[in-house]
Enzyme design. Sequence first.
Site, PDB file in Angstrom:
ATOM      1  N   ASN A  13      26.557  34.327  29.693  1.00 21.45           N
ATOM      2  CA  ASN A  13      27.908  33.833  29.406  1.00 21.45           C
ATOM      3  C   ASN A  13      28.451  34.662  28.247  1.00 21.45           C
ATOM      4  O   ASN A  13      28.047  34.465  27.105  1.00 21.45           O
ATOM      5  CB  ASN A  13      27.811  32.348  29.039  1.00 21.45           C
ATOM      6  N   TRP A  14      29.333  35.581  28.579  1.00 22.20           N
ATOM      7  CA  TRP A  14      29.866  36.468  27.531  1.00 22.20           C
ATOM      8  C   TRP A  14      30.879  35.765  26.632  1.00 22.20           C
ATOM      9  O   TRP A  14      31.297  36.306  25.622  1.00 22.20           O
ATOM     10  CB  TRP A  14      30.511  37.709  28.172  1.00 22.20           C
ATOM     11  N   LYS A  15      31.307  34.572  27.024  1.00 19.74           N
ATOM     12  CA  LYS A  15      32.310  33.827  26.252  1.00 19.74           C
ATOM     13  C   LYS A  15      33.540  34.716  26.019  1.00 19.74           C
ATOM     14  O   LYS A  15      33.863  35.538  26.874  1.00 19.74           O
ATOM     15  CB  LYS A  15      31.703  33.297  24.948  1.00 19.74           C
ATOM     16  N   HIS A  99      31.329  23.504  29.722  1.00 17.83           N
ATOM     17  CA  HIS A  99      30.604  24.048  28.564  1.00 17.83           C
ATOM     18  C   HIS A  99      30.997  23.254  27.320  1.00 17.83           C
ATOM     19  O   HIS A  99      32.148  22.839  27.181  1.00 17.83           O
ATOM     20  CB  HIS A  99      30.940  25.534  28.394  1.00 17.83           C
ATOM     21  N   GLU A 101      31.705  24.116  24.463  1.00 18.07           N
ATOM     22  CA  GLU A 101      32.835  24.688  23.716  1.00 18.07           C
ATOM     23  C   GLU A 101      34.165  24.285  24.349  1.00 18.07           C
ATOM     24  O   GLU A 101      35.181  24.215  23.667  1.00 18.07           O
ATOM     25  CB  GLU A 101      32.674  26.213  23.634  1.00 18.07           C
ATOM     26  N   GLU A 169      22.279  22.245  27.690  1.00 23.05           N
ATOM     27  CA  GLU A 169      22.500  23.035  26.481  1.00 23.05           C
ATOM     28  C   GLU A 169      22.717  22.098  25.298  1.00 23.05           C
ATOM     29  O   GLU A 169      23.835  21.589  25.102  1.00 23.05           O
ATOM     30  CB  GLU A 169      23.732  23.922  26.634  1.00 23.05           C
ATOM     31  N   GLY A 175      24.114  29.150  19.777  1.00 18.11           N
ATOM     32  CA  GLY A 175      24.554  30.139  18.787  1.00 18.11           C
ATOM     33  C   GLY A 175      23.970  29.941  17.397  1.00 18.11           C
ATOM     34  O   GLY A 175      24.414  30.564  16.443  1.00 18.11           O
ATOM     35  N   SER A 214      20.469  29.514  22.339  1.00 17.07           N
ATOM     36  CA  SER A 214      19.631  30.437  21.556  1.00 17.07           C
ATOM     37  C   SER A 214      18.440  30.999  22.334  1.00 17.07           C
ATOM     38  O   SER A 214      17.370  31.225  21.751  1.00 17.07           O
ATOM     39  CB  SER A 214      19.170  29.777  20.253  1.00 17.07           C
ATOM     40  N   GLY A 235      23.985  33.004  26.014  1.00 11.82           N
ATOM     41  CA  GLY A 235      25.232  33.427  25.388  1.00 11.82           C
ATOM     42  C   GLY A 235      25.056  34.754  24.668  1.00 11.82           C
ATOM     43  O   GLY A 235      25.062  35.823  25.270  1.00 11.82           O
ATOM     44  N   GLY A 236      24.862  34.686  23.361  1.00 13.13           N
ATOM     45  CA  GLY A 236      24.820  35.882  22.515  1.00 13.13           C
ATOM     46  C   GLY A 236      23.911  36.983  23.030  1.00 13.13           C
ATOM     47  O   GLY A 236      24.284  38.169  23.019  1.00 13.13           O
TER      48      GLY A 236
END
Length: 253
Positions: A13-15, A99, A101, A169, A175, A214, A235-236
């Site tokens: 997930n590049w967000k 998600h 976010e 999640e 993150g 993470s 993610g990251g």
Amino acid sequence: MAGARIKPLVAGNWKMNGLAAQLAEAEAVRAGMGSGSPAADVMICPPATLLGRLSSALEGSGILAGGQDCHSEKSGAFTGDIAAEMLVDCGAAAVIVGHSERRAGHGELDRDVRAKASAAHRAGLTAIVCVGETAGERAAGLTETVVCRQLEGSLPDGATAANTVVAYEPVWAIGTGLTPTAEDVARVHRSIRGALEGRFGAEGAQMRILYGGSVKPSNARELLSIDNVNGALVGGASLKAADFLGIISAYEA
Ligand code: PGA
């Protein structure tokens, strides 16, 4: 063992990260995976602005493309929104919905997430439905209660193992570099499996349950070997091909 024959999925997930130059990372993932048949399905969910180009760049690679959100309607006066059908039109095979976010930053409720998941199904997309507790809910001992309530409210009745993936999640793990213990992940995923089987029977037994929060190359092998963990939402660490490949390789012998 429940879920033993489920093919795992590693989804990045590049967000809201990446201009055109970021597509080089997707190309590097493609090159790094070679031409063998991987033990896991691999997907990249770029920002919508890159989805069409990413799908073209990955054509024939077996790597799937996905969206990060969709509107519940097919079309209409919804400025700035994107329909599930539009994601399909850009080459997406799936879309992330619910998600944390989006739940936190856009006030999305379970019923909104459910409508988006239904829209994904209508368009022929796999819905990756995210659930997870906050730090406060965890401290209050409410993790399973919250997660099962989110599942109940967010999953549409027509969910099947083919059209739906659940991503657990924990909000506090996203993150932050923090992860739950393997025992905690096992316990929550077991509860999710039970809830899915209770509602969807054999389909629920085969639905993929991803862990997210993470995940990185150094912890992927441990997290992904836990019972009822059928892959990862990353993610990251999905932004750098080397890291993402390091996570995917957790599924190699
Ligand atoms: P993270 O994000 O891997 O950067 O923690 C996971 C996610 O939000 O899907």
